[in-house]
Write a protein that holds these residues in place. Sequence first.
Motif, PDB file in Angstrom:
ATOM      1  N   MET A 147       4.020   6.094  -0.475  1.00 23.00           N
ATOM      2  CA  MET A 147       3.056   5.173  -1.081  1.00 23.00           C
ATOM      3  C   MET A 147       3.152   3.809  -0.413  1.00 23.00           C
ATOM      4  O   MET A 147       4.187   3.429   0.134  1.00 23.00           O
ATOM      5  N   ALA A 148       2.055   3.066  -0.480  1.00 20.59           N
ATOM      6  CA  ALA A 148       1.993   1.745   0.118  1.00 20.59           C
ATOM      7  C   ALA A 148       1.180   0.841  -0.800  1.00 20.59           C
ATOM      8  O   ALA A 148       0.535   1.300  -1.752  1.00 20.59           O
ATOM      9  N   THR A 149       1.215  -0.454  -0.532  1.00 22.98           N
ATOM     10  CA  THR A 149       0.392  -1.412  -1.262  1.00 22.98           C
ATOM     11  C   THR A 149      -0.341  -2.300  -0.270  1.00 22.98           C
ATOM     12  O   THR A 149       0.095  -2.492   0.862  1.00 22.98           O
ATOM     13  N   ILE A 150      -1.471  -2.836  -0.738  1.00 18.32           N
ATOM     14  CA  ILE A 150      -2.245  -3.761   0.079  1.00 18.32           C
ATOM     15  C   ILE A 150      -2.849  -4.813  -0.838  1.00 18.32           C
ATOM     16  O   ILE A 150      -3.304  -4.497  -1.949  1.00 18.32           O
ATOM     17  N   ALA A 151      -2.847  -6.060  -0.403  1.00 16.93           N
ATOM     18  CA  ALA A 151      -3.452  -7.161  -1.153  1.00 16.93           C
ATOM     19  C   ALA A 151      -4.908  -7.305  -0.732  1.00 16.93           C
ATOM     20  O   ALA A 151      -5.197  -7.572   0.443  1.00 16.93           O
ATOM     21  N   VAL A 152      -5.826  -7.095  -1.662  1.00 18.86           N
ATOM     22  CA  VAL A 152      -7.262  -7.218  -1.392  1.00 18.86           C
ATOM     23  C   VAL A 152      -7.956  -7.806  -2.611  1.00 18.86           C
ATOM     24  O   VAL A 152      -7.609  -7.488  -3.748  1.00 18.86           O
ATOM     25  N   ASN A 153      -8.937  -8.643  -2.392  1.00 21.56           N
ATOM     26  CA  ASN A 153      -9.813  -9.125  -3.461  1.00 21.56           C
ATOM     27  C   ASN A 153      -9.034  -9.682  -4.659  1.00 21.56           C
ATOM     28  O   ASN A 153      -9.411  -9.473  -5.815  1.00 21.56           O
ATOM     29  N   GLY A 154      -7.944 -10.354  -4.399  1.00 18.57           N
ATOM     30  CA  GLY A 154      -7.197 -10.977  -5.478  1.00 18.57           C
ATOM     31  C   GLY A 154      -6.347 -10.043  -6.292  1.00 18.57           C
ATOM     32  O   GLY A 154      -5.920 -10.382  -7.405  1.00 18.57           O
ATOM     33  N   THR A 155      -6.051  -8.851  -5.774  1.00 14.52           N
ATOM     34  CA  THR A 155      -5.195  -7.907  -6.478  1.00 14.52           C
ATOM     35  C   THR A 155      -4.332  -7.174  -5.461  1.00 14.52           C
ATOM     36  O   THR A 155      -4.529  -7.295  -4.248  1.00 14.52           O
ATOM     37  N   THR A 156      -3.375  -6.406  -5.959  1.00 15.00           N
ATOM     38  CA  THR A 156      -2.549  -5.565  -5.097  1.00 15.00           C
ATOM     39  C   THR A 156      -2.766  -4.114  -5.495  1.00 15.00           C
ATOM     40  O   THR A 156      -2.537  -3.734  -6.650  1.00 15.00           O
ATOM     41  N   ILE A 157      -3.236  -3.331  -4.549  1.00 10.85           N
ATOM     42  CA  ILE A 157      -3.605  -1.937  -4.782  1.00 10.85           C
ATOM     43  C   ILE A 157      -2.512  -1.019  -4.249  1.00 10.85           C
ATOM     44  O   ILE A 157      -2.049  -1.166  -3.110  1.00 10.85           O
ATOM     45  N   ASN A 158      -2.125  -0.056  -5.084  1.00  8.01           N
ATOM     46  CA  ASN A 158      -1.189   0.990  -4.694  1.00  8.01           C
ATOM     47  C   ASN A 158      -1.993   2.185  -4.168  1.00  8.01           C
ATOM     48  O   ASN A 158      -2.973   2.600  -4.801  1.00  8.01           O
ATOM     49  N   TYR A 159      -1.591   2.731  -3.014  1.00 10.67           N
ATOM     50  CA  TYR A 159      -2.380   3.822  -2.446  1.00 10.67           C
ATOM     51  C   TYR A 159      -1.503   4.779  -1.633  1.00 10.67           C
ATOM     52  O   TYR A 159      -0.421   4.417  -1.164  1.00 10.67           O
ATOM     53  N   ALA A 160      -2.002   5.996  -1.483  1.00  9.36           N
ATOM     54  CA  ALA A 160      -1.406   6.998  -0.592  1.00  9.36           C
ATOM     55  C   ALA A 160      -2.321   7.142   0.613  1.00  9.36           C
ATOM     56  O   ALA A 160      -3.548   7.193   0.458  1.00  9.36           O
ATOM     57  N   ASP A 161      -1.727   7.217   1.789  1.00 12.40           N
ATOM     58  CA  ASP A 161      -2.476   7.264   3.051  1.00 12.40           C
ATOM     59  C   ASP A 161      -1.951   8.449   3.849  1.00 12.40           C
ATOM     60  O   ASP A 161      -0.828   8.431   4.334  1.00 12.40           O
ATOM     61  N   GLU A 162      -2.770   9.503   3.973  1.00 11.33           N
ATOM     62  CA  GLU A 162      -2.337  10.739   4.626  1.00 11.33           C
ATOM     63  C   GLU A 162      -3.365  11.171   5.656  1.00 11.33           C
ATOM     64  O   GLU A 162      -4.551  10.899   5.519  1.00 11.33           O
ATOM     65  N   GLY A 163      -2.884  11.863   6.679  1.00 11.48           N
ATOM     66  CA  GLY A 163      -3.770  12.372   7.709  1.00 11.48           C
ATOM     67  C   GLY A 163      -3.864  11.448   8.906  1.00 11.48           C
ATOM     68  O   GLY A 163      -3.293  10.355   8.921  1.00 11.48           O
ATOM     69  N   PRO A 164      -4.597  11.863   9.935  1.00 14.10           N
ATOM     70  CA  PRO A 164      -4.715  11.062  11.161  1.00 14.10           C
ATOM     71  C   PRO A 164      -5.356   9.710  10.895  1.00 14.10           C
ATOM     72  O   PRO A 164      -6.399   9.621  10.250  1.00 14.10           O
ATOM     73  N   GLN A 165      -4.746   8.652  11.412  1.00 13.01           N
ATOM     74  CA  GLN A 165      -5.219   7.298  11.134  1.00 13.01           C
ATOM     75  C   GLN A 165      -6.586   7.015  11.741  1.00 13.01           C
ATOM     76  O   GLN A 165      -7.321   6.146  11.250  1.00 13.01           O
ATOM     77  N   ASP A 166      -6.957   7.725  12.802  1.00 11.64           N
ATOM     78  CA  ASP A 166      -8.239   7.461  13.465  1.00 11.64           C
ATOM     79  C   ASP A 166      -9.327   8.454  13.059  1.00 11.64           C
ATOM     80  O   ASP A 166     -10.416   8.453  13.627  1.00 11.64           O
ATOM     81  N   ALA A 167      -9.042   9.280  12.054  1.00 12.78           N
ATOM     82  CA  ALA A 167     -10.006  10.294  11.626  1.00 12.78           C
ATOM     83  C   ALA A 167     -11.004   9.704  10.625  1.00 12.78           C
ATOM     84  O   ALA A 167     -10.760   8.654  10.028  1.00 12.78           O
ATOM     85  N   PRO A 168     -12.140  10.374  10.411  1.00 12.40           N
ATOM     86  CA  PRO A 168     -13.033   9.970   9.321  1.00 12.40           C
ATOM     87  C   PRO A 168     -12.264   9.953   8.002  1.00 12.40           C
ATOM     88  O   PRO A 168     -11.352  10.764   7.788  1.00 12.40           O
ATOM     89  N   ALA A 169     -12.637   9.034   7.109  1.00 15.40           N
ATOM     90  CA  ALA A 169     -11.852   8.817   5.895  1.00 15.40           C
ATOM     91  C   ALA A 169     -12.492   9.458   4.664  1.00 15.40           C
ATOM     92  O   ALA A 169     -13.721   9.446   4.507  1.00 15.40           O
ATOM     93  N   LEU A 170     -11.632   9.974   3.796  1.00 11.66           N
ATOM     94  CA  LEU A 170     -11.994  10.365   2.443  1.00 11.66           C
ATOM     95  C   LEU A 170     -11.265   9.409   1.508  1.00 11.66           C
ATOM     96  O   LEU A 170     -10.035   9.350   1.511  1.00 11.66           O
ATOM     97  N   LEU A 171     -12.006   8.667   0.701  1.00  8.69           N
ATOM     98  CA  LEU A 171     -11.438   7.666  -0.195  1.00  8.69           C
ATOM     99  C   LEU A 171     -11.661   8.117  -1.632  1.00  8.69           C
ATOM    100  O   LEU A 171     -12.801   8.234  -2.082  1.00  8.69           O
ATOM    101  N   PHE A 172     -10.578   8.367  -2.360  1.00 13.14           N
ATOM    102  CA  PHE A 172     -10.637   8.950  -3.702  1.00 13.14           C
ATOM    103  C   PHE A 172     -10.319   7.912  -4.767  1.00 13.14           C
ATOM    104  O   PHE A 172      -9.301   7.210  -4.685  1.00 13.14           O
TER     105      PHE A 172
END
Length: 265
Positions: free
Chosen positions: A1-26
């Motif tokens: 798991m990782a976190t990122i600061a965006v839009n005034g909040t910190t989001i927890n997320y899982a990032d799997e698969g090839p980094q340069d591939a088309p994205a599926l955002l759930f």
Amino acid sequence: MATIAVNGTTINYADEGPQDAPALLFAHSMFFDHRMFAAQAEAFADGYRVIRYDLRGQGDSQRHPREALDFDTQTEDARALIEGLQLRDVTFVGNSMGGFIGLRLAARHPDLLRSLVVLGTSADIEEAAEGMDALAAVVREQGIEPVIDGVLYFMLGDTSLNDPSRAHVLAEARAVVGSRTPEYADAAWHIAHRPAILGELPNITVPLTVVAGTEDHTYPPPKSEQIAAAVPHAKLVVMERTGHVHALENPDAVNAVLEDHLAAL
């Protein structure tokens, strides 16, 4: 798991698969978190960059007061997340609350998406607003336990609630929902008080698949039909023996819908 600061909040997320591939955002349903899409991550991470995130105020993402949990703000969270992670060719997949965000994102920022899939969601006002307000009040004052059976009824279809072959689904949902703390009442309040966006739906130009569950006690098929009717190019899929949290109740069928949707792109 990782976190990122965006839009005034910190989001927890899982990032799997090839980094340069088309994205599926759930984006998940109320009371759940990124884990509800585990079966989809397993199925698609070989060929796609799969991002599953916890909405602000839920899961392991940053907590906020009620006034900072509205869906306009959460839509901007999704926009900032896409930009912050430099995702490309994004297909946004949202269940219920995640669908509220996905529809707004597609209507307002079509340049950020390749396509959209929404499951068990609505573009209308909340018809059960009074009941949702009452639920939020109980959760705030007494915690989730007094209302957990009612919450599970609205989350799961009759098959998942009663069929022994799906006992594991009921057990998993009960464990997740039962762990939720009183501040979840603030996110639930915004479900009751969100404005309709039916007038924005014609602005959606990206490919759209709308999924309804025949046993959805929260947003039954007519809510999905309403969305599909307002977006002429939308595809409507009605999933049998499925309630409100499709990815948990019928993961193979959800994967099949996603495969068809992605293949059509």
